[in-house]
Design a protein around this motif. Structure first.
Motif, PDB file in Angstrom:
ATOM      1  N   GLU A  12      -6.654  -0.305  -6.859  1.00 27.36           N
ATOM      2  CA  GLU A  12      -6.071  -0.408  -5.396  1.00 27.36           C
ATOM      3  C   GLU A  12      -5.907  -1.539  -4.904  1.00 27.36           C
ATOM      4  O   GLU A  12      -4.530  -1.914  -4.216  1.00 27.36           O
ATOM      5  CB  GLU A  12      -6.726   0.802  -4.491  1.00 27.36           C
ATOM      6  N   PRO A  13      -6.593  -2.458  -4.725  1.00 27.57           N
ATOM      7  CA  PRO A  13      -6.304  -3.976  -4.048  1.00 27.57           C
ATOM      8  C   PRO A  13      -5.275  -4.542  -4.646  1.00 27.57           C
ATOM      9  O   PRO A  13      -4.859  -5.449  -3.850  1.00 27.57           O
ATOM     10  CB  PRO A  13      -7.810  -4.520  -4.280  1.00 27.57           C
ATOM     11  N   ASP A  15      -2.102  -3.446  -5.337  1.00 25.15           N
ATOM     12  CA  ASP A  15      -0.825  -3.040  -4.704  1.00 25.15           C
ATOM     13  C   ASP A  15       0.139  -2.926  -5.925  1.00 25.15           C
ATOM     14  O   ASP A  15       1.406  -3.380  -5.900  1.00 25.15           O
ATOM     15  CB  ASP A  15      -0.371  -3.761  -3.600  1.00 25.15           C
ATOM     16  N   ASP A  17       1.531  -0.411  -6.841  1.00 20.96           N
ATOM     17  CA  ASP A  17       2.906   0.530  -6.470  1.00 20.96           C
ATOM     18  C   ASP A  17       4.170  -0.403  -5.686  1.00 20.96           C
ATOM     19  O   ASP A  17       5.113  -0.337  -6.266  1.00 20.96           O
ATOM     20  CB  ASP A  17       2.548   1.520  -5.261  1.00 20.96           C
ATOM     21  N   VAL A  18       3.649  -1.537  -5.060  1.00 23.45           N
ATOM     22  CA  VAL A  18       4.637  -2.439  -4.495  1.00 23.45           C
ATOM     23  C   VAL A  18       5.228  -3.209  -5.886  1.00 23.45           C
ATOM     24  O   VAL A  18       6.488  -3.567  -5.677  1.00 23.45           O
ATOM     25  CB  VAL A  18       3.912  -3.464  -3.870  1.00 23.45           C
TER      26      VAL A  18
END
Length: 59
Positions: A12-13, A15, A17-18
């Protein structure tokens, strides 16, 4: 590179998806046979973060 031997990957940290990096339903990165992201060829993964390949990056 993501290195996560024997651990649950905490992606998660990052990112991802970005960066356009796709993950499967178990949160592993979707990779081709060269451990390269199928959605962003600049990203590689191994170990527990990878949906394919050896479970240990040291293999």
């Amino acid at each position: 590179m993501v290195h996560a031997v024997g651990r649950i990957s905490d992606l998660e940290p990052l990112d991802l998806d970005v960066a356009g990096v796709e993950r499967d339903e178990r949160e592993h990165l979707k990779l081709n046979g060269f451990l390269q992201s199928v959605s962003n060829p600049a990203v590689y993964a191994a170990g527990n973060a990878a949906a394919v390949g050896p479970a240990l990056t040291s293999v």
